[in-house]
Enzyme design. Structure first.
Site, PDB file in Angstrom:
ATOM      1  N   TYR A 177      19.218  94.040  28.865  1.00  0.00           N
ATOM      2  CA  TYR A 177      17.959  93.495  28.344  1.00  0.00           C
ATOM      3  C   TYR A 177      18.017  91.980  28.261  1.00  0.00           C
ATOM      4  O   TYR A 177      17.044  91.298  28.564  1.00  0.00           O
ATOM      5  CB  TYR A 177      17.639  94.092  26.966  1.00  0.00           C
ATOM      6  CG  TYR A 177      16.839  95.374  27.051  1.00  0.00           C
ATOM      7  CD1 TYR A 177      15.501  95.422  26.696  1.00  0.00           C
ATOM      8  CD2 TYR A 177      17.433  96.545  27.499  1.00  0.00           C
ATOM      9  CE1 TYR A 177      14.766  96.593  26.787  1.00  0.00           C
ATOM     10  CE2 TYR A 177      16.712  97.722  27.593  1.00  0.00           C
ATOM     11  CZ  TYR A 177      15.380  97.747  27.237  1.00  0.00           C
ATOM     12  OH  TYR A 177      14.657  98.903  27.336  1.00  0.00           O
ATOM     13  N   GLU A 178      19.165  91.461  27.866  1.00  0.00           N
ATOM     14  CA  GLU A 178      19.313  90.010  27.734  1.00  0.00           C
ATOM     15  C   GLU A 178      19.034  89.305  29.060  1.00  0.00           C
ATOM     16  O   GLU A 178      18.330  88.286  29.107  1.00  0.00           O
ATOM     17  CB  GLU A 178      20.737  89.685  27.258  1.00  0.00           C
ATOM     18  CG  GLU A 178      21.011  88.206  27.145  1.00  0.00           C
ATOM     19  CD  GLU A 178      22.367  87.910  26.504  1.00  0.00           C
ATOM     20  OE1 GLU A 178      23.160  88.849  26.303  1.00  0.00           O
ATOM     21  OE2 GLU A 178      22.614  86.732  26.209  1.00  0.00           O
ATOM     22  N   ASP A 224      15.013  96.804  19.487  1.00  0.00           N
ATOM     23  CA  ASP A 224      13.555  96.723  19.335  1.00  0.00           C
ATOM     24  C   ASP A 224      13.286  96.096  17.963  1.00  0.00           C
ATOM     25  O   ASP A 224      13.839  96.557  16.962  1.00  0.00           O
ATOM     26  CB  ASP A 224      12.983  98.149  19.404  1.00  0.00           C
ATOM     27  CG  ASP A 224      11.456  98.152  19.346  1.00  0.00           C
ATOM     28  OD1 ASP A 224      10.883  97.319  18.613  1.00  0.00           O
ATOM     29  OD2 ASP A 224      10.854  98.998  20.014  1.00  0.00           O
ATOM     30  N   ASP A 234      24.163 104.950  20.994  1.00  0.00           N
ATOM     31  CA  ASP A 234      22.777 104.957  21.471  1.00  0.00           C
ATOM     32  C   ASP A 234      22.313 106.410  21.530  1.00  0.00           C
ATOM     33  O   ASP A 234      23.119 107.319  21.695  1.00  0.00           O
ATOM     34  CB  ASP A 234      22.652 104.308  22.859  1.00  0.00           C
ATOM     35  CG  ASP A 234      21.256 103.755  23.107  1.00  0.00           C
ATOM     36  OD1 ASP A 234      21.100 102.509  23.126  1.00  0.00           O
ATOM     37  OD2 ASP A 234      20.305 104.547  23.264  1.00  0.00           O
ATOM     38  N   THR A 285      23.815  91.388  28.114  1.00  0.00           N
ATOM     39  CA  THR A 285      23.389  92.785  28.243  1.00  0.00           C
ATOM     40  C   THR A 285      22.251  92.889  29.263  1.00  0.00           C
ATOM     41  O   THR A 285      21.656  91.889  29.666  1.00  0.00           O
ATOM     42  CB  THR A 285      22.903  93.354  26.897  1.00  0.00           C
ATOM     43  OG1 THR A 285      21.610  92.814  26.609  1.00  0.00           O
ATOM     44  CG2 THR A 285      23.870  93.061  25.765  1.00  0.00           C
ATOM     45  N   GLU A 316      28.938  98.902  18.548  1.00  0.00           N
ATOM     46  CA  GLU A 316      27.758  98.246  19.131  1.00  0.00           C
ATOM     47  C   GLU A 316      26.585  99.195  18.921  1.00  0.00           C
ATOM     48  O   GLU A 316      26.582 100.319  19.442  1.00  0.00           O
ATOM     49  CB  GLU A 316      27.948  97.965  20.628  1.00  0.00           C
ATOM     50  CG  GLU A 316      26.736  97.225  21.221  1.00  0.00           C
ATOM     51  CD  GLU A 316      26.731  97.110  22.752  1.00  0.00           C
ATOM     52  OE1 GLU A 316      27.602  97.701  23.424  1.00  0.00           O
ATOM     53  OE2 GLU A 316      25.813  96.447  23.271  1.00  0.00           O
ATOM     54  N   ASP A 361      16.267  88.563  21.471  1.00  0.00           N
ATOM     55  CA  ASP A 361      15.241  87.743  22.107  1.00  0.00           C
ATOM     56  C   ASP A 361      14.086  87.502  21.136  1.00  0.00           C
ATOM     57  O   ASP A 361      13.271  86.619  21.339  1.00  0.00           O
ATOM     58  CB  ASP A 361      14.659  88.500  23.314  1.00  0.00           C
ATOM     59  CG  ASP A 361      14.152  89.870  22.860  1.00  0.00           C
ATOM     60  OD1 ASP A 361      15.005  90.739  22.604  1.00  0.00           O
ATOM     61  OD2 ASP A 361      12.925  90.050  22.689  1.00  0.00           O
ATOM     62  N   LYS A 384       6.258  96.870  13.278  1.00  0.00           N
ATOM     63  CA  LYS A 384       5.404  97.658  12.373  1.00  0.00           C
ATOM     64  C   LYS A 384       6.209  98.461  11.355  1.00  0.00           C
ATOM     65  O   LYS A 384       5.681  98.863  10.343  1.00  0.00           O
ATOM     66  CB  LYS A 384       4.564  98.650  13.186  1.00  0.00           C
ATOM     67  CG  LYS A 384       3.444  98.017  13.972  1.00  0.00           C
ATOM     68  CD  LYS A 384       2.598  99.111  14.603  1.00  0.00           C
ATOM     69  CE  LYS A 384       1.526  98.508  15.492  1.00  0.00           C
ATOM     70  NZ  LYS A 384       0.935  99.495  16.377  1.00  0.00           N
TER      71      LYS A 384
HETATM   72  C1  LIG Z   1      15.957  97.272  23.768  1.00  0.00           C
HETATM   73  S1  LIG Z   1      17.245  98.373  24.123  1.00  0.00           S
HETATM   74  C2  LIG Z   1      18.660  97.313  24.175  1.00  0.00           C
HETATM   75  C3  LIG Z   1      19.820  97.955  24.875  1.00  0.00           C
HETATM   76  C4  LIG Z   1      21.065  97.061  25.033  1.00  0.00           C
HETATM   77  N1  LIG Z   1      21.637  96.706  23.756  1.00  0.00           N
HETATM   78  C5  LIG Z   1      20.735  95.830  25.820  1.00  0.00           C
HETATM   79  O1  LIG Z   1      20.701  94.735  25.228  1.00  0.00           O
HETATM   80  O2  LIG Z   1      20.534  95.936  27.034  1.00  0.00           O
HETATM   81  C6  LIG Z   1      17.450  99.187  22.561  1.00  0.00           C
HETATM   82  C7  LIG Z   1      18.362 100.401  22.623  1.00  0.00           C
HETATM   83  O3  LIG Z   1      18.533 100.903  21.301  1.00  0.00           O
HETATM   84  C8  LIG Z   1      18.468 102.313  21.320  1.00  0.00           C
HETATM   85  N2  LIG Z   1      18.009 102.713  19.975  1.00  0.00           N
HETATM   86  C9  LIG Z   1      16.910 102.256  19.353  1.00  0.00           C
HETATM   87  N3  LIG Z   1      16.840 102.775  18.104  1.00  0.00           N
HETATM   88  C10 LIG Z   1      17.934 103.582  17.960  1.00  0.00           C
HETATM   89  C11 LIG Z   1      18.428 104.384  16.909  1.00  0.00           C
HETATM   90  N4  LIG Z   1      17.794 104.452  15.759  1.00  0.00           N
HETATM   91  N5  LIG Z   1      19.572 105.076  17.108  1.00  0.00           N
HETATM   92  C12 LIG Z   1      20.221 105.001  18.303  1.00  0.00           C
HETATM   93  N6  LIG Z   1      19.809 104.245  19.338  1.00  0.00           N
HETATM   94  C13 LIG Z   1      18.680 103.536  19.173  1.00  0.00           C
HETATM   95  C14 LIG Z   1      17.511 102.645  22.447  1.00  0.00           C
HETATM   96  O4  LIG Z   1      17.741 103.942  22.960  1.00  0.00           O
HETATM   97  C15 LIG Z   1      17.814 101.546  23.455  1.00  0.00           C
HETATM   98  O5  LIG Z   1      18.789 101.933  24.389  1.00  0.00           O
END
Ligand SMILES: C[S@@+](CC[C@H](N)C(=O)[O-])C[C@H]1O[C@@H](n2cnc3c(N)ncnc32)[C@H](O)[C@@H]1O
Length: 250
Positions: A201-202, A125, A76, A199, A51, A159, A129
């Protein structure tokens, strides 16, 4: 009592199911678990599922409970978030769930060729950009290709209309096999297949009225092409930074 970020970050190092490796050790190219995760970390010969950007690791923990015959690893960079999933997995005695605190970009140093059977990408995310930072960009897909089994499946739950359109375009342009494609998961035939796991965020996005998009595809990794299309940007960024009401119904 809820723990603060610093104390979670400190505690995550002590959890037996969390791996952190100093960069200097990784770049030697001889990380000992590379190619040996099932046998040496999990003590079995079962397939390994990742994941990416797991945050609090809801899929890693939820899928590990649902599928005891597979091994799940949440990835993460944020230790305080991983702490939640790693603690839950540890307390529930889940031997088939682990976590790596690292950047997704470094994963080929952790895993050997064909070591990964399946990848879940949950609410990343959209990186509107920075195309190269999108977790479904050709750059990162090429990384995944260094460690995925042929025929391995990638799931994207998002989303973001922007990321969904970008990834859908990329998937079709490159002729990947599409197994599921919907811009409204919970009204679709695929709703049951995602096992009811939501999740962190979801849940926030759903409470704001956003529709969840879902793609499941089998990629190849040869001569991947980036889609050259204009995509309308999402009207919002993260729910933590900008709570605009205009997103409702999107
Ligand atoms: C918007 S959050 C979503 C977290 C989780 N999947 C959820 O749906 O609740 C995005 C997560 O991706 C991690 N993340 C973003 N870019 C990353 C990268 N290049 N390597 C490791 N983690 C990353 C961030 O630290 C963050 O916890």
């Amino acid at each position: 009592m809820s723990k603060n970020k610093l104390s979670k970050f400190a505690d995550v190092h002590a959890l037996p199911n969390v791996v952190e490796v100093p960069y200097a050790e990784l770049i030697t190219g001889s990380y000992p678990l590379k190619g040996n995760w099932s046998r040496q970390f999990f003590g079995n010969d079962n397939p390994v599922v990742l994941e990416l950007g797991c945050g609090k690791g809801e899929y890693t923990v939820g899928l590990a409970e649902n599928f005891p015959d597979k091994n799940f690893i949440g990835i993460d960079i944020k230790g305080a978030r991983i702490w939640t999933g790693a603690t839950a997995a540890h307390e529930r005695g889940l031997r088939n769930a682990g976590f790596i605190r690292t950047y997704v970009e470094l994963l080929p140093a952790f895993f050997g060729p064909e070591e990964i059977s399946e990848i879940w990408i949950t609410f990343p995310d959209p990186q509107m950009k920075k195309q190269r930072k999108r977790l479904t960009s050709t750059k990162l897909l090429t990384h995944y290709g260094k460690m995925m089994k042929p025929g391995g499946v990638i799931h994207l739950k998002t989303d973001s209309n922007f990321l969904y359109q970008y990834t859908t375009a990329l998937v079709h342009l490159n002729g990947f096999k599409v197994e599921a494609e919907t811009d409204d998961l919970y009204s679709s035939e695929y709703a049951d297949e995602i096992r009811g796991i939501k999740t962190y965020y979801e849940v926030q996005w759903l409470s704001r009225g956003l529709k969840i998009k879902y793609l499941r595809f089998i990629p190849h990794f040869d001569n991947l092409i980036e889609p050259e299309i204009e995509i309308e940007w999402d009207e919002y960024r993260s729910f933590g930074r900008d709570r605009r009401s205009s997103v409702v119904g999107k």
